[in-house]
Design a protein around this motif. Structure first.
Motif, mmCIF file in Angstrom:
data_model
loop_
_atom_site.group_PDB
_atom_site.id
_atom_site.type_symbol
_atom_site.label_atom_id
_atom_site.label_comp_id
_atom_site.label_asym_id
_atom_site.label_seq_id
_atom_site.Cartn_x
_atom_site.Cartn_y
_atom_site.Cartn_z
ATOM 1 N N UNK A 140 0.877 -1.212 0.001
ATOM 2 C CA UNK A 140 -0.121 0.068 -0.114
ATOM 3 C C UNK A 140 0.788 1.264 0.037
ATOM 4 N N UNK A 141 2.052 1.130 0.905
ATOM 5 C CA UNK A 141 2.857 2.501 1.001
ATOM 6 C C UNK A 141 3.483 2.483 -0.376
ATOM 7 N N UNK A 142 3.950 1.686 -1.252
ATOM 8 C CA UNK A 142 4.616 1.753 -2.481
ATOM 9 C C UNK A 142 3.486 2.158 -3.444
ATOM 10 N N UNK A 143 2.456 1.432 -3.360
ATOM 11 C CA UNK A 143 1.402 2.149 -4.331
ATOM 12 C C UNK A 143 1.014 3.574 -4.258
ATOM 13 N N UNK A 144 0.917 4.156 -3.016
ATOM 14 C CA UNK A 144 0.723 5.411 -2.891
ATOM 15 C C UNK A 144 1.641 6.472 -3.303
ATOM 16 N N UNK A 145 2.991 5.693 -3.093
ATOM 17 C CA UNK A 145 4.159 6.592 -3.498
ATOM 18 C C UNK A 145 4.511 6.606 -5.190
ATOM 19 N N UNK A 146 3.604 5.613 -5.854
ATOM 20 C CA UNK A 146 3.820 5.371 -7.277
ATOM 21 C C UNK A 146 4.811 4.531 -7.572
ATOM 22 N N UNK A 147 5.200 3.488 -6.809
ATOM 23 C CA UNK A 147 6.216 2.672 -7.167
ATOM 24 C C UNK A 147 5.596 1.191 -7.092
ATOM 25 N N UNK A 148 4.623 1.183 -8.538
ATOM 26 C CA UNK A 148 3.890 -0.064 -8.748
ATOM 27 C C UNK A 148 4.774 -1.366 -8.720
ATOM 28 N N UNK A 149 5.975 -1.391 -9.426
ATOM 29 C CA UNK A 149 6.789 -2.511 -9.358
ATOM 30 C C UNK A 149 6.818 -2.997 -8.040
ATOM 31 N N UNK A 150 7.368 -2.047 -7.085
ATOM 32 C CA UNK A 150 7.574 -2.690 -5.739
ATOM 33 C C UNK A 150 6.359 -3.174 -4.983
ATOM 34 N N UNK A 151 5.220 -2.431 -5.329
ATOM 35 C CA UNK A 151 3.895 -2.950 -4.552
ATOM 36 C C UNK A 151 3.727 -4.252 -5.273
ATOM 37 N N UNK A 152 3.930 -4.560 -6.448
ATOM 38 C CA UNK A 152 3.522 -5.785 -7.059
ATOM 39 C C UNK A 152 4.562 -6.887 -6.346
ATOM 40 N N UNK A 153 5.689 -6.533 -5.998
ATOM 41 C CA UNK A 153 6.699 -7.544 -5.533
ATOM 42 C C UNK A 153 6.214 -7.882 -4.128
ATOM 43 N N UNK A 154 5.793 -6.975 -3.461
ATOM 44 C CA UNK A 154 5.229 -6.984 -2.115
ATOM 45 C C UNK A 154 4.100 -8.006 -2.032
ATOM 46 N N UNK A 155 3.149 -7.662 -2.875
ATOM 47 C CA UNK A 155 1.896 -8.434 -2.930
ATOM 48 C C UNK A 155 2.377 -9.901 -3.168
ATOM 49 N N UNK A 156 3.199 -10.313 -4.096
ATOM 50 C CA UNK A 156 3.655 -11.372 -4.666
ATOM 51 C C UNK A 156 4.119 -12.144 -3.511
ATOM 52 N N UNK A 157 4.903 -11.523 -2.540
ATOM 53 C CA UNK A 157 5.432 -12.008 -1.353
ATOM 54 C C UNK A 157 4.275 -12.426 -0.552
ATOM 55 N N UNK A 158 3.448 -11.699 -0.257
ATOM 56 C CA UNK A 158 2.127 -11.909 0.547
ATOM 57 C C UNK A 158 1.279 -13.243 0.102
ATOM 58 N N UNK A 159 1.302 -13.213 -1.375
ATOM 59 C CA UNK A 159 0.561 -14.620 -1.866
ATOM 60 C C UNK A 159 1.375 -15.772 -1.521
#
Length: 151
Positions: free
Chosen positions: A68-87
């Motif tokens: 969420x923090x990465x997405x809010x900061x406009x860092x979509x690639x990092x946000x996607x990486x974090x979500x993949x790790x969560x999965x």
């Protein structure tokens, strides 16, 4: 060794053989967190399956919040990486309760405990959290308990 920890180690070895970098990195992180929890405190001990699940749930929550923090900061690639790790971590956790199931559980617990009024919010939350056992977000549980006691 707890079966949850053993499963994590077994899956880590399989991921390493398959050269699955995401799963390997995530499981290494998870096992490190479990080992850190085992040596925390005065005496090192082995965690039970429930305690391992709590550690994994905490790590999954960290990933969700970081995404969420990465997405809010406009860092979509990092946000996607974090979500993949969560999965990857969610594979090792029990299925979360649906909203309907959770609402029924809250209603039953409050009725069984005889809780009424906002003065008993803490006691009601403790009783509900014991039954939920990490299968629902605390904020959602709190909202439902507050609505039920306030009604």
């Amino acid at each position: 060794m707890s079966t949850s920890k053993g499963q994590l180690e077994k899956d880590l070895h399989a991921a390493m053989k398959a050269r699955d970098e995401l799963t390997t990195a995530t499981l290494r992180m998870a096992l490190t967190s479990v080992k850190n929890a085992e040596v925390a405190g005065k005496v090192a001990r082995e965690l039970s399956d429930e305690e391992v699940e709590k550690v994994l749930a905490k790590e999954a929550k960290k990933r969700r919040e970081a995404a969420e923090a990465f997405a809010d900061a406009g860092r979509a690639e990092s946000a996607a990486q974090e979500l993949a790790e969560e999965q990857v971590l969610l594979r090792y956790l029990p299925q979360p309760l649906g909203e309907d199931e959770l609402a029924v559980l809250v209603d039953q617990t409050i009725t069984e405990g005889g809780f009424s009024g906002m003065g008993q919010m803490g006691q009601a939350m403790k009783a509900v959290q014991a039954k939920v056992a990490g299968r629902a977000d605390g904020k959602i549980v709190s909202t439902l308990v507050r609505a039920k006691l306030g009604a």
